[in-house]
Enzyme design. Structure first.
Site, mmCIF file in Angstrom:
data_model
loop_
_atom_site.group_PDB
_atom_site.id
_atom_site.type_symbol
_atom_site.label_atom_id
_atom_site.label_comp_id
_atom_site.label_asym_id
_atom_site.label_seq_id
_atom_site.Cartn_x
_atom_site.Cartn_y
_atom_site.Cartn_z
ATOM 1 N N ASP A 44 42.783 10.381 11.207
ATOM 2 C CA ASP A 44 42.718 11.227 12.617
ATOM 3 C C ASP A 44 43.735 11.022 13.436
ATOM 4 O O ASP A 44 44.115 11.791 14.489
ATOM 5 C CB ASP A 44 41.336 10.642 13.437
ATOM 6 C CG ASP A 44 41.466 9.166 13.809
ATOM 7 O OD1 ASP A 44 42.398 8.353 13.424
ATOM 8 O OD2 ASP A 44 40.652 8.755 14.386
ATOM 9 N N SER A 45 44.797 10.470 12.914
ATOM 10 C CA SER A 45 46.382 10.543 13.423
ATOM 11 C C SER A 45 46.857 12.067 13.473
ATOM 12 O O SER A 45 47.799 12.405 14.238
ATOM 13 C CB SER A 45 47.403 9.665 12.928
ATOM 14 O OG SER A 45 47.382 9.877 11.273
ATOM 15 N N GLU A 115 36.428 2.989 11.867
ATOM 16 C CA GLU A 115 36.803 1.726 12.507
ATOM 17 C C GLU A 115 35.825 0.774 13.034
ATOM 18 O O GLU A 115 34.742 1.212 13.473
ATOM 19 C CB GLU A 115 37.558 2.420 13.980
ATOM 20 C CG GLU A 115 38.975 2.983 13.346
ATOM 21 C CD GLU A 115 39.712 3.621 14.576
ATOM 22 O OE1 GLU A 115 39.380 3.135 15.573
ATOM 23 O OE2 GLU A 115 40.724 4.410 14.390
ATOM 24 N N GLU A 182 45.355 -3.101 11.117
ATOM 25 C CA GLU A 182 46.469 -2.341 11.914
ATOM 26 C C GLU A 182 46.920 -3.309 13.196
ATOM 27 O O GLU A 182 46.190 -3.839 13.943
ATOM 28 C CB GLU A 182 45.956 -1.124 12.413
ATOM 29 C CG GLU A 182 46.797 -0.335 13.547
ATOM 30 C CD GLU A 182 46.802 1.173 13.760
ATOM 31 O OE1 GLU A 182 45.559 1.757 13.086
ATOM 32 O OE2 GLU A 182 47.363 1.766 14.373
#
Ligand code: KIV
Length: 285
Positions: A44-45, A115, A182
């Site tokens: 989704d970056s 996430e 991350e």
């Protein structure tokens, strides 16, 4: 034959490091796969590097479905992981399952990524039980950027480090086949990697993860306003492309491009007939 989650897990067992890249379109998918990346992430970056938003929050499920279709269409070997966008799995289990169904059936994904740690483990478990491989994502989770108050390194205090260990163990217990770490402090990422059976895939989490993931545009300098410290510029392609395009613009303006080398000729007699008769040529009747 496509690479499977078993192949990825065997790589960790054999201490073979796992390189992963994002891909969003036919070009990045082709380049990433031919470079040898065993896994490609339709991240989704894309909200930032493709759509021009300042976060991943505006990305919708149909956007990831669309880009996953492209990436899965043009690849043969890489395992394709599709990101689950913000608020497409958090409202209910039913919502999560509907979203997963679209990414797998319409998008052609081989796995999904979502996430969250301990709190999202029941959702991961249900998706895995439905037969869909899940990559978890903990640490700095960009969909929670407003709660984190920015892109900050995670796990630097005892409580947050311990919570990250619990998160990692919870997603593994729920059946995730791998977990992205991350912006996790590097020594903690090493501890987590050693404690887990499943591979950790680091981004900004140091050299001791089982694999690494990076955003295509960051590695190649293609994103004009952002270059995170955790990346490395493998080619300053943005600068090269900009110079090439500026040259093209100048060449067109100065009539240096195209020349007859890039053009196509026609038979002399056809040309003569058109020149003599215009649109009323007898030859056409
Ligand atoms: O969306 C994305 O590209 C990601 C990676 C940076 C892990 O989630």
């Amino acid at each position: 034959m496509r690479i499977t989650i078993r192949d990825i897990q065997k790589m960790k067992a054999a201490r073979e490091l796992i390189p992963m890249l994002t891909a969003y379109d036919a070009t990045s998918a082709y380049l990433g796969e031919t470079a040898g990346a065993p896994m490609l992430l339709v991240g989704d970056s894309l909200g930032m590097v493709i759509q021009g938003h300042d976060s991943t929050l505006p990305v919708k499920l149909e956007h990831i479905v669309y880009h996953t279709q492209i990436v899965s269409r043009v690849t043969q070997r890489a395992l394709i992981v599709a990101d689950m966008p913000f608020m497409t799995y958090n409202a209910s289990l039913e919502q999560a399952m509907t979203s997963v169904g679209r990414l797998m059936q319409e998008g052609g994904a081989n796995a999904v990524k979502l996430e969250g740690g301990e709190h999202i483990a029941p959702t991961i478990k249900a998706i895995v039980q439905a037969g869909v491989p899940v990559m978890a994502h903990i640490g700095l989770t960009p969909q929670g950027v407003h709660q984190f108050g920015g892109f900050r390194v995670q796990g630097r205090e005892v409580a947050s480090a311990q919570q990250l260990i619990r998160d990692a163990e919870a997603v593994q217990a729920a059946g995730a086949f791998a977990v992205v770490l991350e912006l996790v402090a590097a020594p903690l990422a090493k501890i987590i990697t050693e404690r887990l059976e499943i591979p950790t895939i680091g981004i900004g989490s140091g050299p001791d993860c089982a694999g690494q993931v990076q955003v295509f545009h960051d590695l190649l300098g293609l994103y004009p306003t952002f270059g995170p410290r955790h990346t490395r510029l493998y080619a300053d392609a943005g600068t090269t492309i900009k110079a090439a395009l500026a040259q093209y613009v100048e060449d067109v303006k100065a009539q240096r491009f195209p020349t007859m080398e890039q053009a196509f000729t026609m038979k002399e007699e056809v040309l003569a007939a058109v020149q003599a008769n215009g649109a009323d040529s007898d030859a056409d009747r």
